[in-house]
Design a protein around this motif. Structure first.
Motif, PDB file in Angstrom:
ATOM      1  N   LEU A   1       0.833  -1.212   0.000  1.00  0.00           N
ATOM      2  CA  LEU A   1       0.000   0.000   0.000  1.00  0.00           C
ATOM      3  C   LEU A   1       0.866   1.260   0.000  1.00  0.00           C
ATOM      4  O   LEU A   1       0.553   2.240  -0.674  1.00  0.00           O
ATOM      5  CB  LEU A   1      -0.924  -0.003   1.221  1.00  0.00           C
ATOM      6  N   GLU A   2       1.963   1.244   0.759  1.00  0.00           N
ATOM      7  CA  GLU A   2       2.844   2.402   0.837  1.00  0.00           C
ATOM      8  C   GLU A   2       3.537   2.676  -0.491  1.00  0.00           C
ATOM      9  O   GLU A   2       3.868   3.823  -0.802  1.00  0.00           O
ATOM     10  CB  GLU A   2       3.901   2.191   1.935  1.00  0.00           C
ATOM     11  N   GLU A   3       3.756   1.643  -1.275  1.00  0.00           N
ATOM     12  CA  GLU A   3       4.436   1.806  -2.561  1.00  0.00           C
ATOM     13  C   GLU A   3       3.497   2.312  -3.659  1.00  0.00           C
ATOM     14  O   GLU A   3       3.943   2.729  -4.725  1.00  0.00           O
ATOM     15  CB  GLU A   3       5.054   0.474  -2.993  1.00  0.00           C
ATOM     16  N   MET A   4       2.201   2.278  -3.413  1.00  0.00           N
ATOM     17  CA  MET A   4       1.228   2.732  -4.426  1.00  0.00           C
ATOM     18  C   MET A   4       1.136   4.253  -4.422  1.00  0.00           C
ATOM     19  O   MET A   4       1.184   4.889  -3.367  1.00  0.00           O
ATOM     20  CB  MET A   4      -0.146   2.120  -4.145  1.00  0.00           C
ATOM     21  N   ASP A   5       1.013   4.832  -5.626  1.00  0.00           N
ATOM     22  CA  ASP A   5       0.874   6.292  -5.707  1.00  0.00           C
ATOM     23  C   ASP A   5      -0.589   6.690  -5.499  1.00  0.00           C
ATOM     24  O   ASP A   5      -1.473   5.831  -5.339  1.00  0.00           O
ATOM     25  CB  ASP A   5       1.415   6.826  -7.045  1.00  0.00           C
ATOM     26  N   ASP A   6      -0.836   7.994  -5.485  1.00  0.00           N
ATOM     27  CA  ASP A   6      -2.186   8.499  -5.185  1.00  0.00           C
ATOM     28  C   ASP A   6      -3.222   7.968  -6.169  1.00  0.00           C
ATOM     29  O   ASP A   6      -4.360   7.647  -5.785  1.00  0.00           O
ATOM     30  CB  ASP A   6      -2.189  10.034  -5.214  1.00  0.00           C
ATOM     31  N   PHE A   7      -2.843   7.905  -7.466  1.00  0.00           N
ATOM     32  CA  PHE A   7      -3.790   7.408  -8.469  1.00  0.00           C
ATOM     33  C   PHE A   7      -4.130   5.943  -8.221  1.00  0.00           C
ATOM     34  O   PHE A   7      -5.296   5.534  -8.303  1.00  0.00           O
ATOM     35  CB  PHE A   7      -3.206   7.596  -9.868  1.00  0.00           C
ATOM     36  N   GLU A   8      -3.124   5.145  -7.926  1.00  0.00           N
ATOM     37  CA  GLU A   8      -3.351   3.713  -7.669  1.00  0.00           C
ATOM     38  C   GLU A   8      -4.205   3.509  -6.420  1.00  0.00           C
ATOM     39  O   GLU A   8      -5.059   2.610  -6.398  1.00  0.00           O
ATOM     40  CB  GLU A   8      -2.003   3.006  -7.531  1.00  0.00           C
TER      41      GLU A   8
END
Length: 559
Positions: free
Chosen positions: A326-333
């Motif tokens: 979850l931490e590696e996902m960007d705002d769009f993801e």
């Protein structure tokens, strides 16, 4: 006799039909004497090759012979003194070329072919014998005609022209509304000289003309630069050739130029099209990129959703790997993940997802509840009630299959606020389950926090907070001392919480308990403990500072 710069380099001998070159005939003494003698004996009739006015043989004070217009002559470019020596030299070559066999052949062909063109005024056709006389000078074109409502002149060039000569011709005809067509006999688009470039850049059209001698009617072979876009949107130009009639030409009545293909306008239009196409390509690329980005985000979201479901199903007790993803996902993801999860506003079996999970939870599911409440990446409505108007807090407390402290901590950390229904529920609970009294006070303190990250401190320092709350509410909270209960309460506080006494003393004084203690301390036990405290004052701790300042901002304290 030395050579010097003569303004008129050549003269036409009307008697013999020969061209006399001044630098040749006047620089040889015997020839010069013979020419001068013939002229004065009136056996030599000389005329200017440009304007056809009579010339005379004249001498200077240094006895240098030269050709000269007779007094009272009309305008001639060779006599106005504006040409440089280099321009005189070029102009002379032009005049000599005009008398070449090829020059005569071309102008006669054009003149004859004009006679068969519909729209040409036959009486207007003039082949090297018409002067166009205007106030600012006169010009003798190689061929002149009237075509429909236009006047057209053809200028044949077999040798280099100076830019000055080109401009003087161009400006003269343009000023007087006459269309000028240059006929370039030896033109090579792939090896353009100064003449071709000077003519090309006169106007935006960049058309070159030569006589199409293969055609039986008057046609001009037009070479023009075509502008086009490649499949990958590059703007390129390419020379093309087309045999055209006068009817196929277009006529610009502002600069008085005939042309077949408008290079300038087509280049502007093509550049505009290129820009539009570039924007379309950019937009298509953006759409492609966004689709790819969306597809990747959906794929990642589905993976995370399935991973969470698998962890929950298998009762996994550590969600760190999910948290890392979850931490590696960007705002769009994250946005797409929440669309895929669709937890906001969702109702399952008349319950919001969170309450359904709480109701179904066993102790081994508590880790999942902590995870789902603890992550700020997943949008979850924590304040929604079920069909019985029960809140998430009430559902946790009523679930006897779990220890409720951890999920309740997580609930408050997620920003949960006690509702009126919660307060009523807790009040009822307080009356029936005395053992939950301390927990209820803790929940109310958590509800007061402005900084939700301090929830753990409320639980960790609960006994200390109960002491301050007792002073604030003037009622013992949690503690059950009897007899002189306030003195017992205060003695207990200074004895067991001496490391935090600075906070307690401030609170007692701020909330009015200090004076009350002094009055009630008939035996002086409390005051003796205070004296003993200050005589051997233990080192104070300040890890309580943040939660203290958050809950009691009215107490001024600086450590």
């Amino acid at each position: 006799m030395g050579r010097y710069d003569r303004s008129i380099k050549i003269a036409f001998d009307k008697t013999s039909g020969e061209i006399l070159e001044a630098d040749e005939v006047f620089d040889i003494k015997t020839d010069a004497f013979e020419i001068r003698k013939k002229y004065h004996e009136k056996n030599l009739a000389l005329s200017c090759c440009e304007c056809e006015q009579d010339l005379m043989v004249s001498g200077s004070k240094y006895d240098r012979l030269h050709f000269k217009h007779k007094p009272g002559h009309s305008y001639c470019i060779l006599a106005d003194g504006q040409l440089t020596p280099q321009e005189h030299e070029r102009f002379t070559k032009i005049l000599i070329a005009k008398e070449s066999d090829r020059h005569k052949e071309l102008k006669n062909k054009i003149g004859e072919l004009l006679k068969s063109i519909n729209g040409v005024d036959l009486n207007s056709i003039a082949i090297d014998n018409k002067f166009i006389v205007k106030q600012n000078g006169k010009r003798r074109p190689d061929v002149y005609c009237k075509f429909e409502d236009k006047e057209i002149v053809f200028e044949i060039q077999l040798s280099d022209l100076s830019l000055g000569y080109i401009l003087s011709r161009y400006e003269f005809y343009k000023e007087h509304g006459i269309y000028l067509i240059w006929i370039l006999d030896n033109f090579d688009v792939r090896n353009q000289g100064t003449l071709e470039r000077d003519i090309k850049y006169l106007t935006k059209y960049q058309n070159f003309f030569k006589l199409d001698e293969k055609s039986e009617s008057l046609k001009l072979e037009c070479e023009y630069k075509l502008v086009y876009l490649t499949n990958d949107n590059k703007l390129l130009t390419e020379w093309r050739k087309k045999s055209v009639s006068l009817n196929e030409l277009k006529y610009d009545n502002e600069v008085f130029q005939a042309y077949y293909y408008n290079f300038g306008d087509n280049k502007t239009k093509t550049e505009s099209l290129q820009k539009k196409k570039a924007e379309e390509i950019k937009e298509a690329e953006r759409i492609r990129f966004e689709k790819l980005r969306l597809d990747n985000a959906k794929s990642k979201a589905n993976h995370v959703r399935n991973l969470i479901a698998d962890f929950r199903k298998r009762k996994i007790q550590n969600y760190n790997s999910v948290i890392e993803e979850l931490e590696e996902m960007d705002d769009f993801e994250i946005k797409i993940l929440n669309e895929v999860l669709n937890l906001k506003g969702k109702i399952v079996e008349n319950k919001p997802p969170l309450i359904k999970w709480i109701n179904e939870a066993k102790q081994e599911d508590v880790v999942f509840l902590e995870f789902i409440l603890g992550t700020d990446k997943i949008e979850l409505e924590i304040d929604k009630t079920d069909e019985l108007e029960r809140t998430a807090l009430q559902s946790i407390i009523l679930n006897d299959n779990i220890h409720n402290s951890l999920p309740i901590k997580s609930l408050f950390k997620a920003g949960y606020r006690l509702t009126e229904k919660d307060l009523f529920f807790l009040e009822q609970l307080q009356n029936t389950k005395k053992d939950l009294l301390a927990d209820i006070h803790i929940y109310k303190l958590c509800n007061k926090l402005t900084e939700k990250s301090l929830v753990d401190d409320v639980f960790n320092f609960s006994k200390l907070l109960f002491i301050i709350e007792s002073a604030r509410q003037d009622e013992l909270i949690y503690y059950n001392f009897t007899g002189n209960k306030w003195i017992s309460f205060a003695n207990n506080a200074i004895q067991y919480y001496s490391e935090y006494w600075e906070y307690l003393e401030l609170s007692f004084k701020r909330f009015g308990l200090w004076d009350k203690l002094i009055q009630l301390d008939k035996k002086g036990t409390f005051q003796k403990k205070v004296e003993a405290f200050y005589s051997k004052m233990p080192k104070q701790k300040y890890d309580f500072d943040e939660v203290f300042n958050d809950l009691y901002p009215e107490i001024e304290y600086e450590n």
